[in-house]
Design a protein around this motif. Structure first.
Motif, PDB file in Angstrom:
ATOM      1  N   PHE A   8      20.731  39.693  33.357  1.00  0.00           N
ATOM      2  CA  PHE A   8      22.146  39.717  33.704  1.00  0.00           C
ATOM      3  C   PHE A   8      22.678  38.318  33.917  1.00  0.00           C
ATOM      4  O   PHE A   8      22.019  37.479  34.518  1.00  0.00           O
ATOM      5  CB  PHE A   8      22.328  40.562  34.960  1.00  0.00           C
TER       6      PHE A   8
ATOM      7  N   CYS B 185      36.456  46.357  41.901  1.00  0.00           N
ATOM      8  CA  CYS B 185      37.679  46.099  41.119  1.00  0.00           C
ATOM      9  C   CYS B 185      37.596  44.830  40.271  1.00  0.00           C
ATOM     10  O   CYS B 185      36.891  43.889  40.619  1.00  0.00           O
ATOM     11  CB  CYS B 185      38.867  45.963  42.071  1.00  0.00           C
TER      12      CYS B 185
ATOM     13  N   GLU C  98      36.363  39.052  43.438  1.00  0.00           N
ATOM     14  CA  GLU C  98      36.184  37.825  44.227  1.00  0.00           C
ATOM     15  C   GLU C  98      37.100  36.718  43.716  1.00  0.00           C
ATOM     16  O   GLU C  98      37.220  35.672  44.317  1.00  0.00           O
ATOM     17  CB  GLU C  98      34.708  37.382  44.175  1.00  0.00           C
ATOM     18  N   ARG C  99      37.763  36.979  42.578  1.00  0.00           N
ATOM     19  CA  ARG C  99      38.645  35.945  42.024  1.00  0.00           C
ATOM     20  C   ARG C  99      40.089  36.073  42.520  1.00  0.00           C
ATOM     21  O   ARG C  99      40.870  35.138  42.369  1.00  0.00           O
ATOM     22  CB  ARG C  99      38.610  36.014  40.496  1.00  0.00           C
TER      23      ARG C  99
ATOM     24  N   SER D 207      34.455  44.811  33.304  1.00  0.00           N
ATOM     25  CA  SER D 207      33.899  44.510  31.983  1.00  0.00           C
ATOM     26  C   SER D 207      32.729  45.438  31.649  1.00  0.00           C
ATOM     27  O   SER D 207      32.165  46.102  32.516  1.00  0.00           O
ATOM     28  CB  SER D 207      33.443  43.057  31.943  1.00  0.00           C
TER      29      SER D 207
ATOM     30  N   LEU E   2      35.815  50.485  31.300  1.00  0.00           N
ATOM     31  CA  LEU E   2      35.272  49.214  30.815  1.00  0.00           C
ATOM     32  C   LEU E   2      36.277  48.480  29.912  1.00  0.00           C
ATOM     33  O   LEU E   2      37.477  48.661  30.052  1.00  0.00           O
ATOM     34  CB  LEU E   2      33.963  49.472  30.079  1.00  0.00           C
TER      35      LEU E   2
ATOM     36  N   GLU F  98      36.405  41.442  22.754  1.00  0.00           N
ATOM     37  CA  GLU F  98      37.642  41.569  23.543  1.00  0.00           C
ATOM     38  C   GLU F  98      38.010  40.140  23.960  1.00  0.00           C
ATOM     39  O   GLU F  98      37.304  39.526  24.772  1.00  0.00           O
ATOM     40  CB  GLU F  98      37.395  42.433  24.785  1.00  0.00           C
TER      41      GLU F  98
END
Ligand code: NAD
Length: 521
Positions: free
Chosen positions: A1, A169, A198-199, A248, A270, A404
């Motif tokens: 990951f 989210c 977190e952004r 994502s 997604l 994408e």
């Protein structure tokens, strides 16, 4: 990951901003009705995407704090579950009013942290608010079913809450997506832990304040922050019964697998690659205006952005007019009154989008409009801006078609017939949204019934369903089988109980036990 460190690696520009400011306010946790400073030593810096000035630091919530959130939510469930549905309706009525009254404040936080224009940020709040308004109808929407099976037997079904639920989210709709989740879950009698992106967690923190003001008791709604560790905790914690995820592909598939393996319900929406099909009988002016807005609005960072156009027949001649419309869009900071599109979320996102534009050129697409390095006012020179970009003659093997892009880049393909357009779209791995532009009812119907995509628009480029319906998805755009909001959303956050009762007026005369399977005939 993929490791998170690369996502949050501080750019030179960003570091300069941190050094000159020394300290920024931290984003708090919301646990058991208190806004608390995390005791973590791991902080995620958050930069205004229009300037790359650091504006807050977001905690990687510690394991103890995550446990406290889960335990407080489990404890609160015991009492929240016993409240009447009218009490929960009242909380939603108060919450919707408070959100409406604080619309500008919420939108300001979104523009500052996420970058989208102020007008678009208000749309982000409004589309979430509509779900809260819909949750105000909870006494009717929770109604079960009942049947008089015979003169002495009744069967009824009720929908009961699950317990602690959790929401994870994405960054692109900091208000709307948490609002897809917690109002319906709480109105149905559950408690909830939300982990905003977190952004840009600021809008969710304001929503937590409003939820407290609306009388939602402590522990019923909790907000934690962080990235992989917080997500892993949510997937594994025994108190959490259901997880809603939007984001994502990689994260969603991982969360769906890990949460499901732990016996939880998981709904996961997604990624996307949304195609717009233009038929020659479409209204040209309406279609071109809609296309430019849907491809470049929010800098293309919408899961429903119409990022791929399939021109059918001679409509490909409309391309130059589309380029002219796209050129007129203003790229600048989201608070500027004339802004049409703001910055991308991070320098890394900008670099990725620029790389995908170049890959299109290298693989033979025609760059009709190049949005790289757009002219922006001096104060936004350090921002993550990319302007509207149009790539024509795109083919399905190209990276710019397969990925994408999640930026203001429109890729254009051409086919001869509607059937070819349908085949092309159905071959794409994603099935989130699509739209057809036509004046033919029969073509629109044929397209709508034969396309394997969740949201279909007819002369509407971004057909995000209203909250009495559900936001769906097909194929690669979804994991799990129950959708967000509407009837499906309520189904996700409740379990059905079926009660059958037998009431005989006379005493039963037989003294023999009934051992056969009751057939209820
Ligand atoms: P993201 O997957 O990077 O982040 C979403 C959430 O998952 C965040 O809370 C993040 O902390 C967490 N996360 C990210 N990587 C993780 C990992 N490796 N392990 C565990 N958790 C992880 O998504 P994003 O970039 O914030 O959002 C953009 C994406 O979301 C796009 O692909 C877009 O299409 C999609 N999206 C889909 C819908 C939909 O309804 N289909 C709606 C909005 C956004």
């Amino acid at each position: 990951f993929k490791s998170f460190s690369c996502d949050f690696s501080t750019s030179r520009l960003a570091l300069a901003a941190v050094n000159s400011k020394n300290e920024v306010p931290s984003t708090k946790l919301y646990i058991n009705g208190e806004f608390i400073e995390s005791s973590t030593d791991r902080w995620i810096p958050l930069y205004n995407p229009a300037t790359n000035d650091m504006i807050t630091k977001v905690p990687e919530t510690t394991t103890e704090e995550l446990k406290a959130a889960a335990e407080t939510a489990a404890e609160a469930f015991k009492t929240w579950r016993k409240t009447s549905v009218l009490t929960r309706q009242r909380a939603m009525l108060d919450l919707q009013l408070l959100i409406r009254q604080n619309m500008d404040k919420l939108a300001r936080s979104i523009t500052e942290e996420q970058g989208k224009t102020f007008a678009d940020a208000k749309g982000d709040v409004l589309r979430g608010l509509q779900v809260v308004e819909n949750a105000c109808g909870i006494p009717s929407s929770l109604l079960g079913e009942t049947l008089e099976v015979s003169t002495d037997m009744d069967t009824f079904t009720i929908r009961q809450p699950l317990g602690v639920t959790a929401g994870i989210c994405p960054f692109n709709f900091p208000a709307m997506i948490p609002l897809w989740m917690f109002p319906l879950s709480i109105a149905a009698g559950n408690t909830m832990i939300i982990k905003p992106s977190e952004r840009d967690p600021g809008a969710m923190m304001l929503l937590a304040e409003l939820a407290a003001e609306a009388g939602i008791p402590k522990g019923v709604l909790n907000v934690v922050h962080g990235s992989v560790d917080a997500v892993n905790f949510i997937c594994d914690n025994e108190h959490i019964k259901a997880i809603s995820f939007v984001g994502s592909d990689a994260a969603g598939k991982y969360i769906h697998a890990r949460g499901s393996a732990n016996g939880k319900r998981v709904q996961a929406n997604l990624g996307a690659k949304n195609h717009g099909v233009i038929l020659p009988d479409a209204n040209k002016n309406h279609t071109l205006n809609q296309l430019a807005g849907a491809a470049f609005g929010a800098a293309g960072q919408r899961c429903m952005a119409l990022s791929t156009i399939v021109f059918v027949g001679e409509t490909q001649e409309w391309l130059q007019d589309l380029v002219e419309r796209a050129k007129k869009l203003k790229v600048t900071g989201g608070f500027e009154p004339d802004a049409d599109l703001g910055p991308l979320i991070s320098p890394q996102a900008k670099e990725r989008v620029e790389r995908l534009i170049q890959s299109g050129v290298d693989q033979g697409a025609k760059l009709l409009l190049d949005g790289r390095n757009p002219t922006v006012p001096e104060k936004y020179k350090k921002g993550n801006f990319v302007g509207p970009t149009i790539l024509a003659n795109v083919e399905t093997h190209m990276e710019c078609y397969k990925e994408e892009i999640f930026g203001p880049v429109l890729v254009c393909l051409s086919v001869d017939t509607l059937d070819e357009a349908i085949e092309l779209i159905n071959k794409n791995p994603y099935g989130n949204g699509t739209a057809i532009f036509t004046n033919s009812g029969s073509s629109a119907r044929y397209f709508s019934l034969n396309i394997d995509v969740g949201q279909v628009g007819v002369n509407i480029p971004i057909p995000v369903p209203l909250p009495m319906f559900s936001f769906t998805g097909s194929r690669g755009s979804i994991q799990g089988d129950v959708n967000f909001y509407g009837k499906s959303g309520l189904q996700f956050y409740t379990q059905t109980k079926t009660v059958t009762s037998l009431w005989r007026k006379e005493d039963v005369m037989s003294n023999r036990a009934a051992v056969n399977m009751p057939t209820m005939r």
